[in-house]
Design an enzyme around this catalytic site. Structure first.
Site, PDB file in Angstrom:
ATOM      1  N   HIS A 498       0.454  -1.269   0.121  1.00  0.00           N
ATOM      2  CA  HIS A 498      -0.087  -0.076  -0.408  1.00  0.00           C
ATOM      3  C   HIS A 498       0.597   1.582   0.507  1.00  0.00           C
ATOM      4  O   HIS A 498       0.514   1.806  -1.125  1.00  0.00           O
ATOM      5  CB  HIS A 498      -0.327   0.106   1.022  1.00  0.00           C
ATOM      6  CG  HIS A 498      -1.874   1.377   1.665  1.00  0.00           C
ATOM      7  ND1 HIS A 498      -2.918   1.213   0.508  1.00  0.00           N
ATOM      8  CD2 HIS A 498      -1.562   2.753   1.965  1.00  0.00           C
ATOM      9  CE1 HIS A 498      -3.577   2.409   1.608  1.00  0.00           C
ATOM     10  NE2 HIS A 498      -2.492   3.256   1.574  1.00  0.00           N
ATOM     11  N   GLU A 499       1.834   1.315   0.637  1.00  0.00           N
ATOM     12  CA  GLU A 499       2.339   2.671   1.269  1.00  0.00           C
ATOM     13  C   GLU A 499       3.323   2.817  -0.119  1.00  0.00           C
ATOM     14  O   GLU A 499       4.003   4.136  -0.596  1.00  0.00           O
ATOM     15  CB  GLU A 499       3.381   2.815   2.669  1.00  0.00           C
ATOM     16  CG  GLU A 499       2.429   3.206   3.741  1.00  0.00           C
ATOM     17  CD  GLU A 499       1.122   3.822   3.510  1.00  0.00           C
ATOM     18  OE1 GLU A 499       1.479   4.232   2.944  1.00  0.00           O
ATOM     19  OE2 GLU A 499       0.254   3.704   4.386  1.00  0.00           O
TER      20      GLU A 499
END
Length: 707
Positions: A498-499
């Site tokens: 995600h990041e």
């Protein structure tokens, strides 16, 4: 996601710095590294040269220079033009933006009392500076003339026109059209909101650090996995204590809630975590919340809006509170029956396991994990040996190489702000330099919880040069122990993906103007690049590539991969309702039109009532630690996570159709989404990639909420 903005947006997130011996003040003025050109690889921040004492003199000089930049624009004798007004504003206060990004990003990742004190002192100064820009009538007059001259013409490029519109709207949305008395009140509100946000974040960090569960009886460790026990023993040893210490930091807290057999201790941990900021001590956030929402409401009214959500959403894909509420309600209607069924299943399973009584919140994760293991033969303890952090990192590097041709080279000459931080140079497929990437993985007492991507420098173009960005990914993953490397839970793997999606958005930016680079997009669009990356964690081909046993190096068994994928929708209804409850709470706080006259916990309870699946727990209150909306940029925007899930589910279908490593599809995503930043309307960008607007159907099907 968290990022620092350039000064024209004047939104600064908290951060801090390490203690280094202080030099004398006369030396500080003459030898302040923040006020010199950075003689470092790629002009990266000279962390190894900085002390806390450098920051305030640097801020004072940068503010002075920034005011001079603005005055120069105002005093320009020529008629206002796009170049001598809008572009000059874009480049104004460059030094202040550089210093702010370093200071406030670091305060999130490595804070101390001294830095927090500086943050409290400098934040009102920055707020005043911002207001001096937005409320300056002469400056606005110049901007308005440029806007009027170009708004109905095709004399500017699309990107130039977007910058002009953003600048004009920026003034209008920040009080330029107010009368003198209202402008003064707007200034007061802005300054107070800045102070309250800082205090809120400091309180949550202090509350998180302030609790320890110190265990000295080994039987109280029953059920806990060996690595969680080893990490707790390591923490106790570090503090010269016997036994084991568990904390409210997620890598310690979550395993305890999932696996500890001692129900009384689970309850203690749960109550401590969910009462942060709500205990009536000097770190209590209740009054801060009341003041914050009242001030946001008042500011919105000053600017001609019904409430803060109405003010915010005019510059979002959703456009209005009504549309957000309809969206949340539609998802709730679809997911609530599934969530209720899932909770009932856990209750029945717990009874079969011998549990006698009413299932409480501190029981749910514990029995859910047991049910998941029984049903799918998969658990964190079964998968963690295959998710060694370094191998997952390499797996993500390899994924982005297959999709976008990126390569990564660690450069130990790049200064870092903590010895655990890694710095990489990132190169494009043709070998050209793309970005600096910092990776900061593990929890520390001076580090905020959660995970985020941020930037120390944004990408932009000037005088024929493409200035490349400096991007950082910060997480709180499970630390290595004395006997094991860092082994990630499956959830931590998806968090990393995600990041890293946010990081790609920053690193692959290809725009002209810094204020529109990378993640400078609508808040309900910014999660698309991050959430689409999570999809690869559900793909066999990628899992087989990345998951290798940390001891043997052997690949993850195919059966275990099948079980991971089969368990992908386990309790997806519950997870959806939980996320919706946060969004509804956020919207409730920011659609008020009168100051609230009830307790924060009661207001929250009323807002989240339709999503409630468990008995109330006295003293628990998520709002008092809800940093996303009270110490971050998600106020009236938390729904954006679910909104972006609609986008990413639809977008990933294109990869599924063409191949999950298909470079043509990836290149189209890069060209139409990742590289464009905020240069165009996000729906236009999305349709350019996908060929149509998204619907909610793919998300419901992916989550098993619709056949």
């Amino acid at each position: 996601m968290k990022r620092s903005n350039i000064i024209i947006f004047a939104v600064f997130t908290s951060i801090a710095f390490m203690n280094i011996a202080c030099k004398n003040k006369s030396d500080m003025a003459d030898n302040n590294p923040l006020l010199k050109s950075f003689n470092t690889p790629h002009q990266t921040a000279p962390f190894d040269q900085l002390t806390e004492e450098h920051f305030m003199p640097a801020f004072e000089k940068a503010l002075k220079d920034g005011r001079a930049d603005i005055q120069e624009i105002i005093n320009t004798p020529e008629e206002p033009t796009f170049e001598n007004t809008i572009v000059k504003m874009e480049k104004a206060a460059e030094l202040l933006g550089r210093i702010s990004s370093i200071f406030f990003n670091l305060n999130s990742a490595e804070t101390n009392d001294k830095i927090q004190s500086i943050a409290r002192e400098v934040s009102p100064m920055l707020s005043d500076f911002s207001n001096d820009i937005w409320l300056n009538e002469k400056l606005f007059e110049r901007v308005k003339k440029v806007y009027e001259a170009h708004k109905n013409t095709s004399s500017l490029t699309d990107e130039q026109m977007k910058l002009l519109e953003n600048t004009y709207k920026g003034f209008a949305r920040r009080g330029a059209l107010l009368n003198g008395k209202d402008k003064d009140r707007y200034r007061e509100i802005s300054s107070e909101l800045s102070r309250l946000s800082l205090q809120f974040g400091e309180n949550v960090l202090a509350e998180t650090n302030g609790f320890q569960l110190h265990i000295t009886d080994e039987k109280d460790l029953s059920g806990l996995p060996g690595d969680a026990i080893e990490a707790a023993a390591q923490r106790a040893k570090k503090e010269n204590k016997e036994g084991w210490i568990f904390t409210l930091h997620i890598p310690s807290y979550l395993p305890f809630m999932k696996y500890a057999d001692n129900r009384e201790l689970r309850e203690r941990m749960f109550r401590a975590y969910t009462s942060r900021g709500n205990t009536g001590n000097d770190r209590d956030n209740n009054e801060i919340i009341k003041k914050t929402v009242a001030l946001r409401m008042e500011r919105a009214a000053l600017l001609g809006h019904k409430n803060h959500a109405d003010y915010v959403l005019t510059e979002r894909m959703a456009k209005s509170p009504a549309r957000v509420e309809n969206f949340l309600n539609e998802l709730l209607e679809a997911s609530l029956p599934f969530a209720q069924k899932e909770v009932k299943e856990v209750e029945e399973f717990a009874k079969k396991e011998g549990f006698d009584g009413q299932l409480q919140r501190w029981d749910f994760a514990y029995y859910s994990e047991k049910l998941k293991t029984a049903r799918f033969n998969v658990s964190d303890e079964m998968t963690k040996p295959y998710f060694q952090l370094e191998k997952v990192k390499q797996g993500i590097f390899d994924l982005t190489n297959r999709l976008y041709g990126l390569t990564y080279k660690e450069n130990k000459e790049i200064p870092v702000y903590h010895e655990e931080v890694q710095a990489y140079e990132v190169f494009d497929e043709d070998g050209s330099f793309l970005s600096v990437l910092y990776l900061d993985f593990f929890p520390r007492e001076g580090k905020q919880g959660g995970a985020w991507m941020t930037s120390y420098r944004e990408q932009y173009k000037e005088n024929g040069e493409d200035v490349r960005p400096h991007i950082s990914v910060v997480t709180n993953f499970t630390r290595p122990t004395s006997t094991k490397p860092s082994l990630l839970t499956y959830n931590e793997v998806t968090t990393f993906l995600h990041e890293f999606g946010h990081a790609l958005h920053g690193m692959l930016s290809d725009v002209t103007y810094e204020s529109m680079a990378g993640t400078s997009v609508y808040r309900d669009f910014v999660e698309l690049p991050s959430q689409i990356m999570e999809n690869w964690a559900q793909q066999k081909e990628w899992l087989h590539d990345v998951a290798k046993h940390y001891e043997t190096g052997g690949p993850i068994p195919g059966e275990l991969v099948d079980n991971i994928i089969a368990a992908g929708n386990f309790q997806s209804g519950y997870a959806t309702v939980r996320q919706l409850s946060f969004g509804m709470n956020d919207m409730a706080w920011h659609t008020i039109e009168e100051p609230i006259n009830q307790e924060v916990a009661q207001f929250e309870k009323d807002a989240m009532e339709r999503t409630e699946l468990f008995p109330e727990v006295e003293g628990s209150c998520m709002s008092t630690a809800f940093g996303h909306i009270f110490d971050g940029g998600y106020a009236a925007g938390y729904y954006g996570y679910k909104w972006a899930e609609v986008l990413d589910a639809d977008a990933f279908d294109m990869f599924l159709q063409n191949g999950i490593f298909d470079k043509t599809t990836a290149q189209k995503f890069r060209e139409n989404i990742l590289s464009k930043g905020g240069t165009q309307d996000p729906m236009k960008l999305y349709v350019s990639f996908r060929g149509h607007e998204p619907s909610i159907e793919p998300l419901l099907k992916r989550n098993g909420l619709k056949q």
